[in-house]
Enzyme design. Structure first.
Site, PDB file in Angstrom:
ATOM      1  CB  SER A  14      -8.218   0.463   5.899  1.00 38.94           C
ATOM      2  OG  SER A  14      -8.568   1.733   6.039  1.00 38.94           O
ATOM      3  CE  LYS A  25      -3.813   1.915   2.861  1.00 35.76           C
ATOM      4  NZ  LYS A  25      -4.602   1.723   3.755  1.00 35.76           N
ATOM      5  CB  SER A  52      -7.417   3.428   2.884  1.00 37.17           C
ATOM      6  OG  SER A  52      -6.424   3.462   4.204  1.00 37.17           O
TER       7      SER A  52
END
Length: 526
Positions: free
Chosen positions: A229, A130, A205
């Protein structure tokens, strides 16, 4: 009665406002993109359908080279990324160089396969990260235009541990701005798309990770979770993800850094297509703290106590749970009872109705020294405190006085007593299936189904359960007591065998609900 009247009033007001805004959105929103109905090309290289831990074994045994594996994943990323926009910066040339060194090491190793496995358990296996995590030489903007030029000079500890275990990073993936939204969309990289239906979101996210892994363009990845997330993108994209017990995996090396009481809620964890990769990844990412979890201990599922909670009790802020998700969770209950001989207790937990209010209050609470956390508005604007009236309105509206005094502790005590050392709770991963792009704007509180467990610090594993009538992933959360991560991880392995696990997006047109009737699982394989 007054709090309940306020709760009903706020609920009605919210529904009216949402209906008006949604009608305006549908009227003014751009038309569907021409390629929204396209399907991802099917996976042609069989190396892309091998779990990470098995790939490492094949590389150690010289059955395949790391270069071949890394190149296969590079080819797949180049094939699907124009459609899904998941990988936002690659390091393909460096990855191939590192893979070449791995293959040289395997050839020259004189101690045998066991030495390599013990020292480098993920040797030669590619992974993705990420973008909010520091990965040396890669951008670290977290989708914020003002950080567009920021490049990491170091690795986040969790990333460094995976690299030290022999894994090779391919690049970084998209996330929502400042990791604080339900869809991975920002003004630096654009929007990430769901591989099952390109017109739908990949979640946030960690949506870039969810999308690229589900597409067969990465096998394992690193995500973070402060309100769901990891789990929401894993649910929307039909893969496995684990939010560990709070404090087990180091959260350093991420932007934005948590403040106030948030360090106790933020978790770093693994995301993967295959359940068997969860435990090895967690062992590596947790470092010495992995010993606290006893991940190598055997788990007899037939001796566990299972509970099923079908919804949050009817919060006016969240959507009703989709009937297909309720049915999928019911199927899990039926299989647990038939295969393991256990009795699953269905129950209601009234306090879950206030999940968002509890999450919002605790996220904005000061730390032990009285320092309040940096607000989202401050981070977005680089200073200058802003107050969002709607946020403040819903933070406490309709919450009983007892919850205002000690919001999470009553619920935490009840769940810890319920789960103990041998309990697993089933709970929806989200009330809705993967939404169309931008639709989360009108259901912003639905993340409370995941966020509440960050506040409680409990370990949670998201498991895919096949596909819906629309061809979208179904799923369920598995929750256990603190430090009992191995219980949810063992149950995830069972559910993968019972329901088929990840389904290739390019094949969703064929019997989308067939995995709900997969062959029976035999408990003696646990």
């Amino acid at each position: 009665m007054a709090p309940r009247r306020m709760e009903r009033f706020l609920g009605r007001m919210l529904r009216v406002v949402v209906k008006v805004l949604f009608a305006a959105f549908k009227l003014l929103a751009p038309q569907q993109r021409s390629d929204d109905n396209r399907r991802l090309p099917p996976i042609a290289n069989t190396l892309l359908t091998v779990p990470a831990i098995q790939l490492a074994q094949k590389i150690r045994r010289k059955e395949v080279t790391s270069v071949e594996v890394v190149q296969a994943y590079i080819d797949r990323i180049q094939e699907v990324n124009p459609l899904i926009n998941a990988v936002v910066k690659d390091r393909f040339a460096a990855a191939l160089q590192e893979a070449t060194l791995v293959d040289k090491l395997v050839v020259e190793e004189t101690g045998g396969e066991d030495v390599l496995e013990d020292r480098l358990p993920l040797l030669g296996v590619p992974f993705t990260v990420k973008e909010s995590f520091a990965l040396q030489g890669m951008p670290n903007s977290t989708g914020l235009p003002s950080r567009r030029s920021v490049v990491s000079g170091i690795d986040a500890p969790s990333v460094a541990l995976l690299k030290r275990a022999g894994a090779i990073p391919l690049g970084v993936t998209n996330c929502s701005e400042l990791c604080m939204w339900l869809e991975s969309h920002n003004h630096v990289y654009g929007i990430t798309r769901n591989p099952y239906q390109l017109g739908r979101g990949a979640g946030g996210s960690s949506g870039g990770e969810g999308s690229v892994i589900a597409s067969g363009a990465s096998v394992i990845g690193v995500g973070s979770d402060i309100g769901g997330s990891i789990r929401m993108p894993c649910f929307f994209n039909g893969i496995f993800g684990h939010k560990p017990t709070s404090g087990i995996v180091c959260n350093d090396g991420q932007y934005p850094p948590p403040s106030g009481q948030q360090p106790g809620f933020l978790c770093t964890g693994p995301m993967c297509r295959y359940a068997q990769d969860l435990v090895p990844m967690l062992k590596i990412m947790a470092g010495p703290d992995a010993e606290k979890l006893c991940l190598s201990a055997d788990v007899d599922l037939s001796k566990l106590r299972f509970f099923s909670v079908p919804h949050d009790g009817g919060s006016p802020l969240s959507s009703p749970v989709d009937p297909q998700l309720i049915q999928a969770q019911r199927k899990v209950v039926e299989r647990l009872e038939a295969d393991l001989g256990v009795k699953v207790k269905e129950m209601r937990i009234p306090q879950l109705k206030y999940s968002f209010q509890i999450w919002g209050a605790m996220m904005s609470s000061p730390d032990k020294d009285g320092k309040i956390p940096t607000s989202f508005a401050e981070l977005m604007n680089g200073g200058g405190k802003k107050v969002w009236p709607v946020w403040e309105l819903f933070k406490w509206g309709g919450v009983p006085a007892s919850f205002r005094l000690a919001p999470p502790f009553l619920l935490q005590r009840e769940l810890e007593e319920l789960l103990g050392l041998d309990g697993v709770l089933l709970y929806p991963s989200h009330p809705q299936l993967a939404p169309k792009h931008h639709y989360p704007l009108f259901t912003p509180f639905n993340f409370s189904y995941t966020g509440i467990f960050n506040i409680l610090g409990l370990p949670v594993t998201q498991c895919p359960l096949g596909l819906s009538e629309e061809g979208l992933p179904l799923g369920v959360q598995l929750v256990a007591g603190k430090l009992q991560d191995r219980l949810t991880l063992a149950t995830a392995l069972y559910l993968e065998q019972a329901f088929g696990g990840w389904r290739e997006p390019g094949h969703t047109a064929q019997e989308p609900t067939s995995t709900l009737n997969a062959p029976r699982f035999h408990s003696d394989t646990t």
